[in-house]
Design a protein around this motif. Structure first.
Motif, PDB file in Angstrom:
ATOM      1  N   UNK A  33       1.008  -1.406   0.012  1.00 50.74           N
ATOM      2  CA  UNK A  33       0.211  -0.074   0.121  1.00 50.74           C
ATOM      3  C   UNK A  33       0.787   1.186  -0.037  1.00 50.74           C
ATOM      4  N   UNK A  34       2.018   1.320   0.392  1.00 49.92           N
ATOM      5  CA  UNK A  34       3.044   2.329   0.689  1.00 49.92           C
ATOM      6  C   UNK A  34       3.314   2.567  -0.925  1.00 49.92           C
ATOM      7  N   UNK A  35       3.330   2.021  -1.585  1.00 50.76           N
ATOM      8  CA  UNK A  35       3.462   2.388  -3.340  1.00 50.76           C
ATOM      9  C   UNK A  35       2.410   2.969  -3.761  1.00 50.76           C
ATOM     10  N   UNK A  93       3.189   5.969 -18.189  1.00 56.37           N
ATOM     11  CA  UNK A  93       2.634   5.724 -19.231  1.00 56.37           C
ATOM     12  C   UNK A  93       1.192   5.793 -19.010  1.00 56.37           C
ATOM     13  N   UNK A  94       0.335   5.971 -20.094  1.00 56.14           N
ATOM     14  CA  UNK A  94      -1.137   5.705 -20.051  1.00 56.14           C
ATOM     15  C   UNK A  94      -1.628   4.897 -21.088  1.00 56.14           C
ATOM     16  N   UNK A 153       5.577  -1.219 -13.794  1.00 61.44           N
ATOM     17  CA  UNK A 153       6.120   0.126 -13.212  1.00 61.44           C
ATOM     18  C   UNK A 153       6.114   1.073 -14.249  1.00 61.44           C
ATOM     19  N   UNK A 154       6.088   0.912 -15.346  1.00 64.36           N
ATOM     20  CA  UNK A 154       6.053   1.909 -16.378  1.00 64.36           C
ATOM     21  C   UNK A 154       4.587   2.608 -16.532  1.00 64.36           C
ATOM     22  N   UNK A 155       3.728   1.813 -16.600  1.00 62.83           N
ATOM     23  CA  UNK A 155       2.418   2.276 -16.667  1.00 62.83           C
ATOM     24  C   UNK A 155       1.764   2.786 -15.639  1.00 62.83           C
ATOM     25  N   UNK A 156       1.253   3.785 -15.513  1.00 58.61           N
ATOM     26  CA  UNK A 156       0.566   4.212 -14.239  1.00 58.61           C
ATOM     27  C   UNK A 156      -0.910   4.570 -14.438  1.00 58.61           C
TER      28      UNK A 156
END
Ligand code: ATP
Ligand code: MG
Length: 278
Positions: A33-35, A93-94, A153-156
């Motif tokens: 959850x910290x991420x 990225x999206x 980790x690249x896509x948010x």
């Protein structure tokens, strides 16, 4: 009186496909959850309404009448998700899934200008797909999950504008409602899993319909989002959008278990969603 779409059996929503996920200790879960991160809407007031913005590992839904800014908000998020933010958020990225053919890359350029970021870089970081049927929409999620896995980790952020439009077309008769809700539940379960597994924010837009039961009571807002309990339970945060004077829009936290029913006023500008000027 319960809406017909809520009367169908809601089995699928509760039954997450969990065989790949095991137990975590509370400590491990807390580390996970910290991420968490938040993507800004472009309006400080709107962000405050949500806490800090659109949260990762969650589905945020916004619904409202036509021209209330759902698609404009989607475009703004395409850019803001790429900007490094607070709490060591790196930006990323999206993926944008468009069901209504209203995605306009040129809008992203205007929004990029506002945030002083390069057009080509911004456009390069948005993967776009047009969905033509609800089944196709579901298939695209396979690609999304594969992409998120491949580039961990690249896509948010994943955007679906709008989540219900194709379901409405594909299952238009009353007799198909149960099947629609079942398919919808499968899709939402998939979305929840994707958001948690890859730590991305999922933003979906939704339409509203007149509530046939509302005339019988003194309900303040006779319009309600479609998708019934299935969508209501799957969305972590639901926001209703409505029009104010001119370009002003009002966002309201709708039906949240832990947030007060606050409102925030924002505006739609050439540079995307922004705070309303006093
Ligand atoms: P629908 O339900 O039809 O999809 P929506 O909620 O997605 O509607 P949007 O397309 O997000 O609505 O909002 C449209 C509104 O956004 C327009 O009416 C206008 O007020 C505003 N808008 C669109 N483009 C611009 C722009 N370039 N500059 C300023 N405002 C804009
Ligand atoms: Mg729209």
């Amino acid at each position: 009186m319960k809406a017909a779409e809520d009367q169908v059996v809601e089995d699928e929503a509760g039954h997450q496909d969990d065989e790949t996920k095991g137990f975590l200790t509370a400590f491990e879960y807390s580390a996970k959850r910290k991420q968490l991160f938040c993507v800004t809407t472009g309006s400080i007031e709107f962000d405050k309404l949500l806490g800090e913005g659109m949260e990762s590992m969650a589905i945020t839904e916004s619904f409202g009448e036509f021209r209330t800014g759902k698609t404009q908000l989607s475009h703004t998020l395409c850019v803001t998700a790429q900007l490094p933010g607070e709490d060591s958020y790196t930006g990323g990225k999206v993926i944008f899934i468009d069901t209504e053919n209203t995605f306009r890359p040129d809008r992203l350029k205007n929004i990029a200008d506002r945030f002083n970021v390069d057009h080509d870089a911004v456009l390069d970081n948005v993967l776009y797909a047009r969905a033509y049927t609800s089944e196709h929409q579901m298939e695209l999620l396979d690609f999304v999950a594969a992409k998120f896995h491949e580039e961990g980790g690249i896509f948010k952020l994943l955007i679906i504008d709008s989540i219900m439009a194709l379901f409405r077309v594909d299952f238009s008769s009353r007799g198909e409602l149960a099947e629609r809700q079942q398919k919808l539940a499968q899709m939402l379960s998939r979305l929840q899993k994707i958001s948690e597994e890859y730590n991305v924010a999922v933003f979906v837009t939704n339409q509203i319909t007149a509530d046939p039961g509302a005339g019988m009571s003194f309900q303040a807002d006779p319009k309600k989002p479609i998708g019934g309990h299935i969508l209501a339970h799957a969305s972590t945060t639901r926001i209703s959008l409505r029009k104010g004077h001119g370009e002003l829009r009002i966002a309201k936290i709708f039906d949240s278990p832990d947030m007060p029913e606050n409102e925030a006023t924002f505006t739609i500008t050439p540079g995307g969603i922004a705070d309303a000027k006093e």
